[in-house]
Write a protein that holds these residues in place. Structure first.
Motif, PDB file in Angstrom:
ATOM      1  N   MET A   1      83.315  37.381  42.372  1.00  0.00           N
ATOM      2  CA  MET A   1      83.429  38.789  42.743  1.00  0.00           C
ATOM      3  C   MET A   1      84.674  39.029  43.593  1.00  0.00           C
ATOM      4  O   MET A   1      84.834  38.397  44.644  1.00  0.00           O
ATOM      5  CB  MET A   1      82.185  39.220  43.538  1.00  0.00           C
ATOM      6  N   PRO A   2      85.557  39.926  43.169  1.00  0.00           N
ATOM      7  CA  PRO A   2      86.732  40.234  44.000  1.00  0.00           C
ATOM      8  C   PRO A   2      86.306  40.799  45.360  1.00  0.00           C
ATOM      9  O   PRO A   2      85.517  41.738  45.424  1.00  0.00           O
ATOM     10  CB  PRO A   2      87.472  41.291  43.173  1.00  0.00           C
ATOM     11  N   HIS A   3      86.810  40.213  46.426  1.00  0.00           N
ATOM     12  CA  HIS A   3      86.474  40.677  47.770  1.00  0.00           C
ATOM     13  C   HIS A   3      87.468  40.106  48.764  1.00  0.00           C
ATOM     14  O   HIS A   3      88.127  39.100  48.489  1.00  0.00           O
ATOM     15  CB  HIS A   3      85.044  40.261  48.159  1.00  0.00           C
ATOM     16  N   ASP A   4      87.562  40.762  49.917  1.00  0.00           N
ATOM     17  CA  ASP A   4      88.373  40.259  51.020  1.00  0.00           C
ATOM     18  C   ASP A   4      87.510  39.633  52.110  1.00  0.00           C
ATOM     19  O   ASP A   4      87.917  38.664  52.743  1.00  0.00           O
ATOM     20  CB  ASP A   4      89.197  41.398  51.635  1.00  0.00           C
ATOM     21  N   SER A   5      86.341  40.233  52.346  1.00  0.00           N
ATOM     22  CA  SER A   5      85.442  39.777  53.406  1.00  0.00           C
ATOM     23  C   SER A   5      84.007  39.965  52.961  1.00  0.00           C
ATOM     24  O   SER A   5      83.723  40.691  51.997  1.00  0.00           O
ATOM     25  CB  SER A   5      85.675  40.577  54.704  1.00  0.00           C
ATOM     26  N   ILE A   6      83.111  39.323  53.689  1.00  0.00           N
ATOM     27  CA  ILE A   6      81.684  39.473  53.442  1.00  0.00           C
ATOM     28  C   ILE A   6      80.972  39.706  54.762  1.00  0.00           C
ATOM     29  O   ILE A   6      81.548  39.507  55.849  1.00  0.00           O
ATOM     30  CB  ILE A   6      81.071  38.234  52.745  1.00  0.00           C
ATOM     31  N   ILE A   7      79.726  40.141  54.667  1.00  0.00           N
ATOM     32  CA  ILE A   7      78.887  40.276  55.854  1.00  0.00           C
ATOM     33  C   ILE A   7      77.458  39.991  55.448  1.00  0.00           C
ATOM     34  O   ILE A   7      77.039  40.294  54.319  1.00  0.00           O
ATOM     35  CB  ILE A   7      79.020  41.673  56.490  1.00  0.00           C
ATOM     36  N   MET A   8      76.708  39.393  56.355  1.00  0.00           N
ATOM     37  CA  MET A   8      75.333  39.038  56.065  1.00  0.00           C
ATOM     38  C   MET A   8      74.419  40.247  56.209  1.00  0.00           C
ATOM     39  O   MET A   8      74.456  40.934  57.238  1.00  0.00           O
ATOM     40  CB  MET A   8      74.857  37.919  56.996  1.00  0.00           C
ATOM     41  N   GLY A   9      73.617  40.495  55.169  1.00  0.00           N
ATOM     42  CA  GLY A   9      72.640  41.577  55.201  1.00  0.00           C
ATOM     43  C   GLY A   9      71.226  41.044  55.090  1.00  0.00           C
ATOM     44  O   GLY A   9      70.355  41.706  54.538  1.00  0.00           O
ATOM     45  N   ILE A  10      71.015  39.836  55.616  1.00  0.00           N
ATOM     46  CA  ILE A  10      69.718  39.147  55.535  1.00  0.00           C
ATOM     47  C   ILE A  10      69.080  39.157  56.916  1.00  0.00           C
ATOM     48  O   ILE A  10      69.680  38.684  57.892  1.00  0.00           O
ATOM     49  CB  ILE A  10      69.903  37.704  55.032  1.00  0.00           C
TER      50      ILE A  10
END
Length: 209
Positions: free
Chosen positions: A61-70
């Protein structure tokens, strides 16, 4: 900055809303969508955002950053550590309504929800959660992966250990230590230190297990 939220359940949606509110205040970010291991969600929309696939699909998946939604602390800590080891970049989400003293330190990947108040000298660890209308008073520390639930009020010089959960509407008097991976039940008044991996509840707090 293109961001993927890891988890599309209730907490993941709260995180997405925090990011959206940041965007409305001029932050240059784009929520690409969610990844979630509930296969029935793949291809659907949540909050108008696409559920793109499972967590393991992230590399495609194209992305620059992620964040946890758990929301679950154990799962969130484990997945965060795996992704950090893989070199992934985490964004920190701070709701525009949050009030932080100028010297507050916030770790990467942390989520500070609507109405959060954090006073001078306090520190929030990486991947930690300060939930809706929670407060952390002066020189207190929220360690990595911990979760302070909505409406919690922690006095000055309180330390919440790694991975601990402080339940909704709880409070703690000054100088208290809440041990790593412990659980403080909803509506608890903590007036003594809580050992690591303990579960406490009541007014005042008493061991439950």
């Amino acid at each position: 900055m293109k961001i993927i939220v890891m988890g599309a359940s209730g907490h993941g949606q709260v995180v997405a809303d925090v990011l959206y509110q940041m965007w409305t205040k001029g932050r240059e970010l784009e929520i690409v969508g969610f990844l979630d291991d509930d296969a029935s969600l793949t291809g659907t929309k949540v909050m108008g955002l696409n559920v793109l696939g499972k967590l393991a699909d992230l590399p495609a998946m194209p992305h620059d950053s992620i964040i946890m939604g758990i929301g679950d602390n154990v799962a969130r800590a484990r997945i965060y550590a795996e992704l950090k080891s893989a070199g992934k970049r985490f964004v920190t989400a701070i709701h525009p309504s949050a009030v932080l003293a100028p010297d507050v330190v916030v770790g990467q990947g942390a989520v500070l929800c609507a109405g959060t108040v954090i006073n001078t000298g306090a520190k929030v660890g990486e991947n930690a959660i300060m939930n809706t209308c929670a407060s952390l008073d002066h020189h207190s520390v929220l360690e990595a992966h911990a979760h302070v639930a909505p409406g919690v009020h922690l006095a000055g010089n309180v330390r919440v250990g790694e991975g601990a959960l402080v339940g909704i509407g709880s409070c703690a008097v000054p100088g208290i230590s809440i041990g790593a991976w412990s659980v403080v039940g909803a509506g608890t008044a903590v007036i003594r230190d809580v050992p690591s991996r303990a579960t406490v509840g009541g007014v005042p707090a008493k061991p439950l297990s």
